[in-house]
Design a protein around this motif. Structure first.
Motif, PDB file in Angstrom:
ATOM      1  N   GLY A  55      18.014   8.150 -15.773  1.00  0.00           N
ATOM      2  CA  GLY A  55      18.524   8.053 -14.415  1.00  0.00           C
ATOM      3  C   GLY A  55      19.547   6.962 -14.206  1.00  0.00           C
ATOM      4  N   VAL A  56      20.067   6.375 -15.290  1.00  0.00           N
ATOM      5  CA  VAL A  56      21.053   5.304 -15.168  1.00  0.00           C
ATOM      6  C   VAL A  56      22.395   5.901 -14.763  1.00  0.00           C
ATOM      7  CG1 VAL A  56      22.289   3.476 -16.371  1.00  0.00           C
ATOM      8  CG2 VAL A  56      19.874   3.907 -16.892  1.00  0.00           C
ATOM      9  N   PRO A  57      23.004   5.420 -13.668  1.00  0.00           N
ATOM     10  CA  PRO A  57      24.281   5.971 -13.243  1.00  0.00           C
ATOM     11  C   PRO A  57      25.469   5.299 -13.925  1.00  0.00           C
ATOM     12  CG  PRO A  57      23.500   4.429 -11.599  1.00  0.00           C
ATOM     13  CD  PRO A  57      22.450   4.471 -12.684  1.00  0.00           C
ATOM     14  N   HIS A  58      26.437   6.101 -14.336  1.00  0.00           N
ATOM     15  CA  HIS A  58      27.758   5.614 -14.739  1.00  0.00           C
ATOM     16  C   HIS A  58      28.753   6.136 -13.716  1.00  0.00           C
ATOM     17  CE1 HIS A  58      27.237   3.784 -18.795  1.00  0.00           C
ATOM     18  NE2 HIS A  58      26.088   4.441 -18.723  1.00  0.00           N
ATOM     19  N   VAL A  59      29.560   5.242 -13.172  1.00  0.00           N
ATOM     20  CA  VAL A  59      30.439   5.550 -12.052  1.00  0.00           C
ATOM     21  C   VAL A  59      31.883   5.469 -12.520  1.00  0.00           C
ATOM     22  CG1 VAL A  59      31.025   4.951  -9.671  1.00  0.00           C
ATOM     23  CG2 VAL A  59      28.717   4.458 -10.550  1.00  0.00           C
ATOM     24  N   TYR A  60      32.686   6.485 -12.157  1.00  0.00           N
ATOM     25  CA  TYR A  60      34.098   6.540 -12.546  1.00  0.00           C
ATOM     26  C   TYR A  60      34.951   6.681 -11.287  1.00  0.00           C
ATOM     27  CZ  TYR A  60      32.225   7.314 -17.208  1.00  0.00           C
ATOM     28  OH  TYR A  60      31.549   7.167 -18.388  1.00  0.00           O
ATOM     29  N   ALA A  61      35.859   5.716 -11.091  1.00  0.00           N
ATOM     30  CA  ALA A  61      36.669   5.692  -9.875  1.00  0.00           C
ATOM     31  C   ALA A  61      38.086   5.269 -10.195  1.00  0.00           C
ATOM     32  CB  ALA A  61      36.045   4.748  -8.850  1.00  0.00           C
ATOM     33  N   ASP A  62      38.995   5.542  -9.230  1.00  0.00           N
ATOM     34  CA  ASP A  62      40.407   5.196  -9.417  1.00  0.00           C
ATOM     35  C   ASP A  62      40.753   3.801  -8.930  1.00  0.00           C
ATOM     36  OD1 ASP A  62      41.058   7.645 -10.544  1.00  0.00           O
ATOM     37  OD2 ASP A  62      41.516   8.572  -8.601  1.00  0.00           O
ATOM     38  N   SER A  63      39.899   3.196  -8.112  1.00  0.00           N
ATOM     39  CA  SER A  63      40.207   1.872  -7.553  1.00  0.00           C
ATOM     40  C   SER A  63      38.943   1.028  -7.524  1.00  0.00           C
ATOM     41  CB  SER A  63      40.776   1.998  -6.134  1.00  0.00           C
ATOM     42  OG  SER A  63      39.768   2.427  -5.227  1.00  0.00           O
ATOM     43  N   THR A  64      39.129  -0.280  -7.451  1.00  0.00           N
ATOM     44  CA  THR A  64      37.976  -1.177  -7.410  1.00  0.00           C
ATOM     45  C   THR A  64      37.162  -0.958  -6.141  1.00  0.00           C
ATOM     46  OG1 THR A  64      39.415  -2.890  -6.453  1.00  0.00           O
ATOM     47  CG2 THR A  64      39.038  -2.967  -8.819  1.00  0.00           C
ATOM     48  N   GLU A  65      37.856  -0.748  -5.009  1.00  0.00           N
ATOM     49  CA  GLU A  65      37.123  -0.537  -3.768  1.00  0.00           C
ATOM     50  C   GLU A  65      36.246   0.704  -3.862  1.00  0.00           C
ATOM     51  OE1 GLU A  65      40.280  -1.324  -3.993  1.00  0.00           O
ATOM     52  OE2 GLU A  65      40.366  -3.304  -3.061  1.00  0.00           O
ATOM     53  N   THR A 131      37.033 -10.875  -4.202  1.00  0.00           N
ATOM     54  CA  THR A 131      35.577 -10.786  -4.140  1.00  0.00           C
ATOM     55  C   THR A 131      35.118 -10.349  -2.764  1.00  0.00           C
ATOM     56  OG1 THR A 131      35.295 -12.454  -5.875  1.00  0.00           O
ATOM     57  CG2 THR A 131      33.436 -12.092  -4.406  1.00  0.00           C
ATOM     58  N   ARG A 132      35.750 -10.858  -1.729  1.00  0.00           N
ATOM     59  CA  ARG A 132      35.402 -10.409  -0.381  1.00  0.00           C
ATOM     60  C   ARG A 132      35.624  -8.905  -0.233  1.00  0.00           C
ATOM     61  NH1 ARG A 132      37.371 -15.562   1.430  1.00  0.00           N
ATOM     62  NH2 ARG A 132      39.478 -14.725   1.655  1.00  0.00           N
ATOM     63  N   GLU A 133      36.718  -8.408  -0.808  1.00  0.00           N
ATOM     64  CA  GLU A 133      36.989  -6.969  -0.733  1.00  0.00           C
ATOM     65  C   GLU A 133      35.908  -6.174  -1.463  1.00  0.00           C
ATOM     66  OE1 GLU A 133      40.861  -6.526  -2.353  1.00  0.00           O
ATOM     67  OE2 GLU A 133      41.884  -7.460  -0.649  1.00  0.00           O
ATOM     68  N   TYR A 134      35.473  -6.678  -2.622  1.00  0.00           N
ATOM     69  CA  TYR A 134      34.444  -5.971  -3.378  1.00  0.00           C
ATOM     70  C   TYR A 134      33.127  -5.940  -2.586  1.00  0.00           C
ATOM     71  CZ  TYR A 134      37.672  -6.955  -7.266  1.00  0.00           C
ATOM     72  OH  TYR A 134      38.782  -7.054  -8.078  1.00  0.00           O
ATOM     73  N   LEU A 135      32.760  -7.077  -2.004  1.00  0.00           N
ATOM     74  CA  LEU A 135      31.526  -7.142  -1.236  1.00  0.00           C
ATOM     75  C   LEU A 135      31.584  -6.253   0.000  1.00  0.00           C
ATOM     76  CD1 LEU A 135      30.906 -10.996  -1.509  1.00  0.00           C
ATOM     77  CD2 LEU A 135      29.499  -9.222  -2.541  1.00  0.00           C
ATOM     78  N   GLN A 136      32.752  -6.211   0.642  1.00  0.00           N
ATOM     79  CA  GLN A 136      32.906  -5.346   1.817  1.00  0.00           C
ATOM     80  C   GLN A 136      32.815  -3.879   1.428  1.00  0.00           C
ATOM     81  OE1 GLN A 136      36.642  -7.013   3.133  1.00  0.00           O
ATOM     82  NE2 GLN A 136      35.684  -8.062   4.871  1.00  0.00           N
ATOM     83  N   TYR A 138      31.247  -2.634  -1.152  1.00  0.00           N
ATOM     84  CA  TYR A 138      29.851  -2.379  -1.497  1.00  0.00           C
ATOM     85  C   TYR A 138      29.021  -2.156  -0.232  1.00  0.00           C
ATOM     86  CZ  TYR A 138      25.212  -3.173  -3.571  1.00  0.00           C
ATOM     87  OH  TYR A 138      23.908  -3.064  -3.969  1.00  0.00           O
ATOM     88  N   ALA A 139      29.204  -3.038   0.759  1.00  0.00           N
ATOM     89  CA  ALA A 139      28.463  -2.907   2.009  1.00  0.00           C
ATOM     90  C   ALA A 139      28.789  -1.590   2.708  1.00  0.00           C
ATOM     91  CB  ALA A 139      28.755  -4.092   2.922  1.00  0.00           C
ATOM     92  N   GLN A 140      30.046  -1.187   2.676  1.00  0.00           N
ATOM     93  CA  GLN A 140      30.425   0.083   3.296  1.00  0.00           C
ATOM     94  C   GLN A 140      29.720   1.253   2.613  1.00  0.00           C
ATOM     95  OE1 GLN A 140      34.681  -0.040   2.945  1.00  0.00           O
ATOM     96  NE2 GLN A 140      34.902  -1.668   4.487  1.00  0.00           N
ATOM     97  N   GLY A 141      29.612   1.182   1.297  1.00  0.00           N
ATOM     98  CA  GLY A 141      28.903   2.239   0.582  1.00  0.00           C
ATOM     99  C   GLY A 141      27.434   2.287   0.948  1.00  0.00           C
ATOM    100  N   VAL A 142      26.789   1.109   1.035  1.00  0.00           N
ATOM    101  CA  VAL A 142      25.387   1.068   1.451  1.00  0.00           C
ATOM    102  C   VAL A 142      25.232   1.688   2.837  1.00  0.00           C
ATOM    103  CG1 VAL A 142      23.461  -0.448   2.047  1.00  0.00           C
ATOM    104  CG2 VAL A 142      24.869  -0.960   0.043  1.00  0.00           C
ATOM    105  N   ASN A 143      26.093   1.279   3.747  1.00  0.00           N
ATOM    106  CA  ASN A 143      25.962   1.740   5.128  1.00  0.00           C
ATOM    107  C   ASN A 143      26.270   3.226   5.281  1.00  0.00           C
ATOM    108  OD1 ASN A 143      25.171  -0.812   6.020  1.00  0.00           O
ATOM    109  ND2 ASN A 143      27.288  -1.481   6.292  1.00  0.00           N
ATOM    110  N   SER A 144      27.118   3.747   4.432  1.00  0.00           N
ATOM    111  CA  SER A 144      27.374   5.185   4.470  1.00  0.00           C
ATOM    112  C   SER A 144      26.116   5.965   4.127  1.00  0.00           C
ATOM    113  CB  SER A 144      28.499   5.547   3.494  1.00  0.00           C
ATOM    114  OG  SER A 144      29.730   5.016   3.927  1.00  0.00           O
ATOM    115  N   TYR A 145      25.325   5.432   3.197  1.00  0.00           N
ATOM    116  CA  TYR A 145      24.082   6.120   2.876  1.00  0.00           C
ATOM    117  C   TYR A 145      23.053   5.963   3.995  1.00  0.00           C
ATOM    118  CZ  TYR A 145      20.105   7.961   0.391  1.00  0.00           C
ATOM    119  OH  TYR A 145      19.025   8.731   0.032  1.00  0.00           O
TER     120      TYR A 145
END
Length: 890
Positions: A55-65, A131-136, A138-145
């Motif tokens: 169940g380990v996820p590997h994530v592939y994306a085009d941008s850091t955000e 780092t602030r952008e990464y944390l923001q 991440y938080a947006q992803g949590v809140n979307s769920y």
């Protein structure tokens, strides 16, 4: 205290909840859909997710955000209750989650007193824009769920809690929630905090500094080697002296070239500190009576122990790590191993993940896999395509207790000048689910928050000083590097994108807390060591107590104040040692007396020395290392306790044949502590009883020997002194016991204890029967929880080999009388820099935080047996291991 104590919050609730709460529908309702196409608002393009058999996820994306937005979404899917619990702990709001539970309120009082959340808020303005952008994101992803999901759809824990408290609407995740979790980790890895308290408490009963010092012996680097070696430091120090005399510009003597010397370490500006051999602890001329402070320090320990923590007493926050150069490996490239030792629970502390930019560029630099924290983006330990790194607790002294004189709302800043300054005072409101809020007044000096009052014990935290009430009463302040805002969050992403040894050094300069030893390897063939961390500089003081941080210090004497930090470029490091390996397993970093001064209270190096021995033995045979060899060493269960003590035990005369049967087990024992070993079970009982019979009559109950490496060092030195004062049992009037009498008592009592605990027949004894691991849920797993829930959320117990100061460090606390596992390797990883897909990993539970998930504890049995899983990294390997596929779309 263990966080599971919070489980009593739901005792009354669960008595009222019908068994239907745990029907298939209820427990499976929160399980997420991990396949197909799912909408994730805010993405700029589609993100691919691949999960393997664990169940380990590997994530592939085009941008850091997009990468970190997806990570937040997935971790909310898998482990949101754990994340929510953690943010309530770190913000001092646990009672808001679990209700009117005294232990939760006490924990909130301590955390609010520390102000973890406030420090995290300050760090938000200190970290980089990226780092602030990464944390923001991440938080947006949590809140979307979280959006449009009821609490019962997020975790079954909310269903249970909701029967007694109003769970309400789950509040959105904030970036500060992620930053605050780093404070909890810093707390668990805080260095010599316990040793400093224990010295003062030991003095309260021993009343003799020399006796206390014998219970805290100096690290013997002539036996168990430090990470960086004496001869190299001597050569480097001479080089530094020469550079300073001839005007060379290389002021720190560093060399980052391939030709750097074996274990070459940076030396640092710093101050030699007092060794405490000539101190007037009782105090005169401005000193203070430590014995008078027993109640203050004991209350302080009780208060701070109320914080839910991740480490257990015993072997505490240890870890193993080592790296071997390509000249000694089958692949011809370096190999790295790491297994951090923390408290073990379900779910576990680590969340395995792979984070991959589809195209690695300056704007999307991440292609990394490893171990993350649920609640924080990125990877904390792991590897990318260029560098692998492991972390172990360096053990640096980053906390000091200051005994303050407090009068009303002022504190004595300078006794010589009779200078009183106002305390910093603030009021915290602790909200309690289902009950009235609790007001907490927090008072601080320049040294830190006053911690003695968090349990309402102001009237017992110390008597007036010897000169009368005009000097106020004693209180205790805690100064701790983690209460200063830092840039550790920046360091996490710097490690994730590192490409070479210089990048590791640069990232380490940002890694303020906790102070960790870093071992690393690169795909272009280098290995090395780097010490990061914010280390306080303490001046040498000729005063009433040592100034090196080993004892609580007088807050009214400014000579004891910290004098800044050791410069990051002066922290010890090594590149490509000639020995061909580096071992960092919590032992001393530098030889005694070397700068920078880091601490007096190291792990005593028995694990590290065993690892060094096993590495050298195989190197001497000429057989190269592979991943299986590295994993074999990680699971080594040979006992240095037995090697030290058994020869003496076999020399004793045990008259009674019934008792002698136990002693006979030791005669042919190979000192292995496998789960089936009768001798290992017997020896553990002997060690437990020996510590009790030797030290319990001398020490306060709160510092009964845990049986870790320090006590091994103490007892080892006492074996040479048959009439040592500690051998005598002071509870036996007019009798003075000797070494052999106490050792014999330990042998006979252990035989009789195991007769009761296991069987009359020693061949029926086994270490694994005594030494079991029972993973507990942080809220619903305690013994006070009804069995219906407890059995559901707690995995079945497993038998464990190993023990404290053993490489397979499954710690147990001898002070409790129990052999139950309290700490252990929370994960194990081995990285092969020649073929990253040949690397291996395992965690102590599973990837999911949902008790109904098949991945909640599906790695536990393999982990307990010392087995690991394949760790795919390249896109082809990940695709080949994929069991589930998902696409996240804007």
């Amino acid at each position: 205290m263990r966080s599971a104590v919070v489980g009593i919050a739901v005792v009354v609730v669960l008595a009222l909840v019908a068994a239907t709460v745990f029907t298939v529908v209820t427990v499976r309702r929160p399980l997420p859909d991990q396949e197909g196409t799912q909408a994730l608002p805010g993405l700029t393009s589609a993100v691919e997710v691949r999960r393997d058999a664990q169940g380990v996820p590997h994530v592939y994306a085009d941008s850091t955000e997009d990468l970190f937005r997806a990570q937040g979404y997935l971790q909310a899917q898998d482990r949101f209750f754990e994340m929510d619990y953690r943010r309530h702990v770190t913000s001092g709001r646990l009672a808001e989650l679990v209700g009117d539970v005294p232990e939760a309120i006490d924990a909130d009082k301590v955390t609010r007193t520390f102000g973890w959340r406030q420090v995290a808020e300050e760090e938000w303005h200190l970290i980089s824009d990226e780092t602030r952008e990464y944390l923001q994101a991440y938080a947006q992803g949590v809140n979307s769920y979280l959006e449009d999901r009821d609490p019962e759809e997020l975790a079954v824990e909310y269903t249970v809690l909701g029967a007694s408290v109003d769970v309400g609407t789950i509040e959105p995740w904030e970036p500060i929630d992620s930053l605050a979790w780093l404070k909890a980790m810093a707390w668990d890895l805080r260095g010599n905090y316990d040793a400093e308290l224990d010295r003062a408490l030991a003095y309260s009963t021993l009343d003799d500094v020399d006796l206390v010092d014998r219970l805290f012996p100096a690290y013997d680097d002539s036996g168990n080697q430090p990470i960086l070696r004496t001869k190299d430091l001597a050569n480097r120090r001479a080089s530094d002296d020469k550079a300073s005399s001839d005007g060379s510009s290389d002021t720190d003597g560093s060399s980052d070239t391939d030709e750097s010397t074996d274990g070459g370490a940076e030396t640092a500006d710093g101050t030699e500190t007092s060794d405490g051999t000539e101190t007037d602890i009782a105090g005169s001329g401005g000193g203070f009576a430590v014995a008078d402070l027993e109640s203050a320090l004991d209350a302080t320990r009780t208060a701070l122990d109320a914080v839910p923590v991740l480490v257990g007493r015993g072997e505490a926050s240890g870890s193993n790590s080592w790296v071997v150069s390509g000249e000694h490996t089958a692949s011809g490239q370096p190999m790295l191993a790491n297994d951090p030792h923390l408290a073990l629970g379900a779910p576990g502390i680590w969340a395995q993940v792979g984070l991959h930019c589809n195209e690695v560029t300056d704007t999307c630099p991440f292609d990394v896999a490893g171990f993350s924290f649920a609640g924080f983006p990125g990877v904390v330990i792991g590897h990318n395509g260029d560098v692998a790194w492991g972390l172990t607790n360096m053990g640096a002294d980053v906390t000091d207790f200051f005994v303050e004189r407090v009068r009303a709302d002022t504190w004595l800043r300078d006794a010589q000048e009779e200078e009183w300054e106002p305390l910093e005072v603030r009021t915290e409101i602790i909200r309690v689910a289902g009950a009235s809020p609790v007001d907490l007044t927090v008072r601080s000096t320049a040294h830190g928050p006053l911690v003695s009052s968090v349990l309402g014990v102001e009237d017992v935290v110390g008597s007036p000083t010897e000169t009368g009430t005009e000097f106020g009463e004693y209180d205790v302040a805690l100064q701790w590097t983690a209460l200063e805002p830092g840039r550790t969050a920046d360091a996490v992403f710097a490690f994730d994108a590192a490409q070479d040894a210089q990048d590791i050094q640069d990232a380490a300069a940002l890694f303020d807390v906790p102070a960790q030893s870093i071992v690393f390897a690169t795909t272009d063939g280098h290995i090395g060591y780097q010490a990061p961390g914010r280390i306080p500089v303490r001046d040498e003081v000729d005063g009433p107590v040592p100034s090196d941080g080993t004892w609580p210090r007088p807050g009214w004497d400014s000579r004891y104040d910290w004098d800044g930090w050791v410069k990051s470029e002066r922290m010890p490091r090594a590149l490509d040692p000639k020995a061909g390996f580096v071992v960092a397993a919590n032992q001393a970093v530098l030889p005694g007396g070397a700068k920078p001064y880091l601490t007096e209270d190291w792990d005593y190096g028995f694990r590290s020395e065993r690892i060094r021995t096993l590495l050298k033995e195989q190197i001497d045979t000429g057989r190269p290392f592979d991943a299986a060899d590295m994993n074999r060493i990680q699971n080594d269960d040979w006992s240095p306790f037995a090697a030290m003590l058994v020869p003496t035990l076999l020399e004793l005369d045990v008259d009674d044949p019934f008792d002698r049967v136990g002693q006979d087990l030791l005669a042919d024992w190979d000192y292995r502590t496998d789960v089936d070993s009768p001798a290992a079970a017997y020896f553990a009982a002997v060690w437990r009883n020996l510590l009790a019979e030797t030290f319990w009559d001398d020490l306060p109950q709160s510092m009964r020997p845990s049986g870790d490496s320090r006590w091994l060092q103490v007892v080892s030195s006492m074996l040479e002194r048959s009439d040592d004062r500690f051998w005598d049992d002071r509870t036996t009037v007019n009798v003075v016991e000797s070494r052999d009498e106490i050792l014999t008592q330990a042998l006979t009592s252990a035989r009789r204890d195991l007769t009761v605990e296991l069987s009359k027949e020693p061949e029926d004894w086994s270490w694994g029967t005594l030494h079991t691991l029972s993973l507990e849920h942080p809220v619903l797993g305690g013994s006070s929880v009804p069995s219906l829930v407890r059995d559901f959320v707690n995995p079945d117990p497993v038998k464990m080999p190993g023990g404290p100061s053993i490489v397979n460090a499954t710690g147990w606390d001898a002070g409790t009388g129990s052999f139950a596992v309290t700490t252990g390797p929370t994960m194990r990883m081995v990285v092969d820099m020649a073929d990253l897909d040949a690397s291996t990993w395992v965690v102590a539970a599973g990837t999911s935080g949902h008790p109904a998930s098949s991945h909640y504890d599906d790695q536990l049995d393999e982990w307990a047996a010392g087995e690991t899983f394949a760790w795919p990294f390249t896109r082809a390997a990940v695709e080949g291991a994929t069991e589930e596929r998902a696409t996240l779309t804007p």
